[in-house]
Structures are given as structure tokens and as C-alpha cells.
Scaffold this motif. Structure first.
Motif, PDB file in Angstrom:
ATOM      1  N   THR A  94       1.617  15.418   6.809  1.00  0.00           N
ATOM      2  CA  THR A  94       2.563  14.195   7.488  1.00  0.00           C
ATOM      3  C   THR A  94       2.518  13.102   6.693  1.00  0.00           C
ATOM      4  OG1 THR A  94       2.034  15.514   9.542  1.00  0.00           O
ATOM      5  CG2 THR A  94       2.408  12.914   9.681  1.00  0.00           C
ATOM      6  N   VAL A  95       3.428  12.277   6.394  1.00  0.00           N
ATOM      7  CA  VAL A  95       3.483  11.068   5.568  1.00  0.00           C
ATOM      8  C   VAL A  95       3.474  10.045   6.643  1.00  0.00           C
ATOM      9  CG1 VAL A  95       4.645   9.723   3.857  1.00  0.00           C
ATOM     10  CG2 VAL A  95       4.221  12.373   3.696  1.00  0.00           C
ATOM     11  N   LEU A  96       2.778   8.986   6.685  1.00  0.00           N
ATOM     12  CA  LEU A  96       2.944   7.812   7.697  1.00  0.00           C
ATOM     13  C   LEU A  96       4.161   6.862   6.816  1.00  0.00           C
ATOM     14  CD1 LEU A  96       2.385   5.938   9.691  1.00  0.00           C
ATOM     15  CD2 LEU A  96       0.543   5.043   8.684  1.00  0.00           C
ATOM     16  N   ARG A  97       5.374   6.682   7.284  1.00  0.00           N
ATOM     17  CA  ARG A  97       6.260   5.960   6.436  1.00  0.00           C
ATOM     18  C   ARG A  97       6.404   4.427   7.543  1.00  0.00           C
ATOM     19  NH1 ARG A  97       7.187   8.158   1.877  1.00  0.00           N
ATOM     20  NH2 ARG A  97       7.808  10.295   2.151  1.00  0.00           N
ATOM     21  N   PRO A  98       6.880   3.401   7.124  1.00  0.00           N
ATOM     22  CA  PRO A  98       6.936   2.183   7.831  1.00  0.00           C
ATOM     23  C   PRO A  98       7.456   2.188   9.210  1.00  0.00           C
ATOM     24  CG  PRO A  98       7.598   1.978   5.800  1.00  0.00           C
ATOM     25  CD  PRO A  98       7.543   3.177   5.824  1.00  0.00           C
ATOM     26  N   ASP A  99       8.526   3.187   9.511  1.00  0.00           N
ATOM     27  CA  ASP A  99       8.914   3.464  10.818  1.00  0.00           C
ATOM     28  C   ASP A  99       8.885   4.706  11.402  1.00  0.00           C
ATOM     29  OD1 ASP A  99      10.606   4.482   8.916  1.00  0.00           O
ATOM     30  OD2 ASP A  99      12.372   3.895  10.224  1.00  0.00           O
ATOM     31  N   ARG A 100       8.090   5.587  10.763  1.00  0.00           N
ATOM     32  CA  ARG A 100       8.301   6.921  11.268  1.00  0.00           C
ATOM     33  C   ARG A 100       7.081   7.780  10.733  1.00  0.00           C
ATOM     34  NH1 ARG A 100      11.891   6.682   7.410  1.00  0.00           N
ATOM     35  NH2 ARG A 100      11.767   8.780   5.819  1.00  0.00           N
ATOM     36  N   ALA A 134      -9.094   7.774   8.193  1.00  0.00           N
ATOM     37  CA  ALA A 134      -8.249   6.609   7.716  1.00  0.00           C
ATOM     38  C   ALA A 134      -6.903   6.650   8.083  1.00  0.00           C
ATOM     39  CB  ALA A 134      -8.350   6.795   6.057  1.00  0.00           C
ATOM     40  N   PHE A 135      -6.352   7.832   8.256  1.00  0.00           N
ATOM     41  CA  PHE A 135      -4.863   7.918   8.831  1.00  0.00           C
ATOM     42  C   PHE A 135      -4.756   7.340  10.181  1.00  0.00           C
ATOM     43  CE2 PHE A 135      -1.370  10.054  10.042  1.00  0.00           C
ATOM     44  CZ  PHE A 135      -0.338  10.138   8.977  1.00  0.00           C
ATOM     45  N   LEU A 136      -5.865   7.702  10.848  1.00  0.00           N
ATOM     46  CA  LEU A 136      -5.829   7.165  12.168  1.00  0.00           C
ATOM     47  C   LEU A 136      -5.859   5.864  12.510  1.00  0.00           C
ATOM     48  CD1 LEU A 136      -6.401   7.382  15.419  1.00  0.00           C
ATOM     49  CD2 LEU A 136      -8.855   7.743  14.947  1.00  0.00           C
ATOM     50  N   LEU A 138       0.787  -1.266  -0.017  1.00  0.00           N
ATOM     51  CA  LEU A 138      -0.153  -0.038   0.199  1.00  0.00           C
ATOM     52  C   LEU A 138       0.794   1.326   0.112  1.00  0.00           C
ATOM     53  CD1 LEU A 138      -2.870  -1.143   2.664  1.00  0.00           C
ATOM     54  CD2 LEU A 138      -2.870  -1.066   0.109  1.00  0.00           C
ATOM     55  N   SER A 139       0.315   2.421  -0.858  1.00  0.00           N
ATOM     56  CA  SER A 139       1.174   3.628  -0.718  1.00  0.00           C
ATOM     57  C   SER A 139       1.167   4.268   0.930  1.00  0.00           C
ATOM     58  CB  SER A 139       0.586   4.550  -1.865  1.00  0.00           C
ATOM     59  OG  SER A 139       0.530   3.836  -3.021  1.00  0.00           O
ATOM     60  N   PRO A 140       2.202   4.950   1.182  1.00  0.00           N
ATOM     61  CA  PRO A 140       2.107   5.609   2.314  1.00  0.00           C
ATOM     62  C   PRO A 140       0.852   6.572   2.419  1.00  0.00           C
ATOM     63  CG  PRO A 140       4.347   5.652   1.413  1.00  0.00           C
ATOM     64  CD  PRO A 140       3.413   5.085   0.527  1.00  0.00           C
ATOM     65  N   GLN A 141      -0.062   6.803   3.545  1.00  0.00           N
ATOM     66  CA  GLN A 141      -1.064   7.740   3.562  1.00  0.00           C
ATOM     67  C   GLN A 141      -0.240   9.049   4.010  1.00  0.00           C
ATOM     68  OE1 GLN A 141      -4.830   7.108   5.334  1.00  0.00           O
ATOM     69  NE2 GLN A 141      -4.830   4.805   4.992  1.00  0.00           N
ATOM     70  N   VAL A 142      -1.202  10.110   3.575  1.00  0.00           N
ATOM     71  CA  VAL A 142      -0.507  11.409   3.921  1.00  0.00           C
ATOM     72  C   VAL A 142      -1.967  12.312   4.591  1.00  0.00           C
ATOM     73  CG1 VAL A 142       0.108  13.528   2.874  1.00  0.00           C
ATOM     74  CG2 VAL A 142       0.926  11.376   1.786  1.00  0.00           C
ATOM     75  N   LEU A 143      -1.567  12.991   5.568  1.00  0.00           N
ATOM     76  CA  LEU A 143      -2.503  13.684   6.119  1.00  0.00           C
ATOM     77  C   LEU A 143      -2.023  15.191   5.999  1.00  0.00           C
ATOM     78  CD1 LEU A 143      -5.098  13.782   7.941  1.00  0.00           C
ATOM     79  CD2 LEU A 143      -3.691  13.895  10.047  1.00  0.00           C
ATOM     80  N   SER A 144      -2.985  15.988   5.398  1.00  0.00           N
ATOM     81  CA  SER A 144      -2.393  17.373   5.105  1.00  0.00           C
ATOM     82  C   SER A 144      -3.315  18.309   5.322  1.00  0.00           C
ATOM     83  CB  SER A 144      -2.168  17.217   3.598  1.00  0.00           C
ATOM     84  OG  SER A 144      -2.979  17.046   2.695  1.00  0.00           O
TER      85      SER A 144
END
Length: 256
Positions: A14-20, A70-72, A2-8
Motif C-alpha cells: 500500500t502506497v500513501l499518496r497525497p490524496d489516497r 511509521a506508516f500509521l 518526502l517520498s511516499p511511504q509504502v506498507l508491504s
């Protein structure tokens, strides 16, 4: 994957990466390790509140309730089982350099629009409604002609670069995981990096020849005969210059 989710919201995202979590704001990038996050909870319909393992809280603003929800969900599922009690001490920041803010863009657009309206009003008042109407169409023609001319010249220079030092490879039609044919081709350069190209997306063939610049691998184009390239750019440049010339004539005619 899945592509990283972005909250803007606005100029911050803010981008949700696998570790940060990576938050980019004007001139500052903040990295929050997921191991430093104790929990995440809603803060209204379009915002989230992150509680770090040392009790410090940070707020993330979202654009709409659906994206925020969705980001939550994604962030909660991504939190690791083992957390680091150091919390905010693990957060790192870096300078992001200059960043154009939205209000800068709006200010520029409104300034250009104001100058355009003022020019039309002045021309119509000083030289009659007919000249004002000519100015109404002439000014956009100047802008369009200038942009088209610059784009054509730039594309011609890119083609010349590709003919001088380009490497030709066979690009294969890409297919989505569900088997549906994609509208682009993919190829791999000599360094093993994969690239996509939209050239020839309307073709039915499974393979096309693509030439790319080894010094700027993002510069690529479908291989075509030299005469086709020359004829195409001559036609494009002629039309672009004609539009620019007509626009300049309309702009300058009332004052000549």
C-alpha cells in the motif's frame, strides 16, 4: 518533499499518496481516498486497521513493527479535516494484469536447483567423480556465459540505435539538498522531461555529454568515440563467448 511511504507484506503493498491510499495485490489495484477514512489504528504490531467513514473496516498488513508504526504516523497526519460520509462507496478498483507471486519465484529457483543437483549426481554416478566435479562448475558457467553474451549483444544494439537516431545533450552533475555531490548526472529531453544517468558517475567533471533515444528516452549513454565502443564490445563479447564455450564443453564432455 518526502517520498511516499509504502506498507508491504508478501505480494501486497500500500502506497500513501497525497490524496489516497493505493493498495496493489495480485491482479487488483484498490484506491481509497483519504477523505473516506475516519481513522486508522494498530491491529497488532505489524498491521493496521482502517475505519472508513461509513463504518466499514479494511486491514493493511506490514512487514515489520517499525515500518508499520511509521506508516500509521504518516497516514494519521495526512488525513484531511473534511471527510466524506460515503466511505466505501468512494473506493475504486482496477485490474493490475499479471503479477509474478513470490512462491512462483521460489518454485522456479527450487526447480532449477533440483535440476542442477540431479544433473551433477547423474554425471558423477555415470562417468565418475571427476566428471561430476567438472559438471559442478560447467553448468553455472553456461548460465553466466549466456547471460553475459545476451547482455553484451543487447548493449551493442542499444549503442547502434543511439548512433543512428540519438540526440546529444549536456548532462549536469546533480547535488543533494544538503550540498553533497550525487553519483549521477541529470538532463532534460526535448519534451521537457528530466532524466538521470549513472554514466560517468566516477568522473569529477560537472558536466558530461549524454546521447539519448528520442523514441525511448530511458535509453541513454555517455558519448564516447566509436573505436572505444567497438573495442569494448569486442572484448566483452569475446570473454562472454569464451565462458559460454568452456561451460558447454564441460557440460557435454561426459557424453561425447
Amino acid at each position: 518533499m518526502l517520498s511516499p511511504q509504502v506498507l508491504s507484506k508478501g505480494d501486497e503493498y500500500t502506497v500513501l499518496r497525497p490524496d489516497r491510499l493505493t493498495t496493489t495485490a495480485p491482479r487488483l489495484i484498490t484506491h481509497i481516498p483519504l477523505a473516506a477514512v475516519r481513522e486508522v489504528r494498530p491491529a497488532g504490531e505489524t498491521a493496521l486497521e482502517i475505519v472508513l467513514t461509513d463504518g466499514v473496516t479494511r486491514r493493511l498488513a506490514g512487514g515489520n513493527p517499525y515500518a508499520t508504526s511509521a506508516f500509521l504516523t504518516a497516514l494519521t497526519a495526512a488525513l484531511p479535516a473534511q471527510r466524506d460520509p460515503a466511505g466505501s462507496a468512494l473506493i475504486t478498483t482496477e485490474e493490475s494484469g499479471g503479477m509474478i507471486k513470490r512462491w512462483h519465484v521460489w518454485l522456479g529457483v527450487l526447480t532449477l536447483l533440483g535440476a542442477y543437483v540431479g544433473y551433477i549426481w547423474w554425471t558423477g554416478s555415470a562417468h565418475g567423480p571427476g566428471m561430476g566435479m567438472a559438471a559442478f562448475f560447467a553448468a553455472p558457467a553456461v548460465l553466466l556465459g549466456a547471460l553475459l553474451t545476451l547482455a553484451t549483444v543487447s548493449n551493442a544494439m542499444d549503442r547502434a540505435t543511439l548512433r543512428r537516431r540519438g540526440i546529444t545533450v549536456a548532462a549536469a552533475r546533480h547535488y543533494h539538498p544538503n550540498g553533497k555531490r550525487a553519483g549521477y548526472y541529470k538532463f532534460t529531453d526535448t519534451s521537457g522531461n528530466e532524466h538521470t544517468t549513472s554514466y560517468g558517475s566516477n568522473r569529477a567533471t560537472e558536466e558530461i555529454h549524454v546521447v539519448y533515444d528520442p523514441e525511448r528516452t530511458r535509453l541513454n549513454a555517455a558519448v564516447e568515440p566509436l573505436y572505444a565502443t567497438v573495442v569494448k564490445h569486442v572484448i566483452y563479447l569475446s570473454l562472454s563467448v569464451a565462458i559460454l564455450a568452456l561451460g558447454l564443453w564441460g557440460v557435454l564432455a561426459p557424453y561425447l
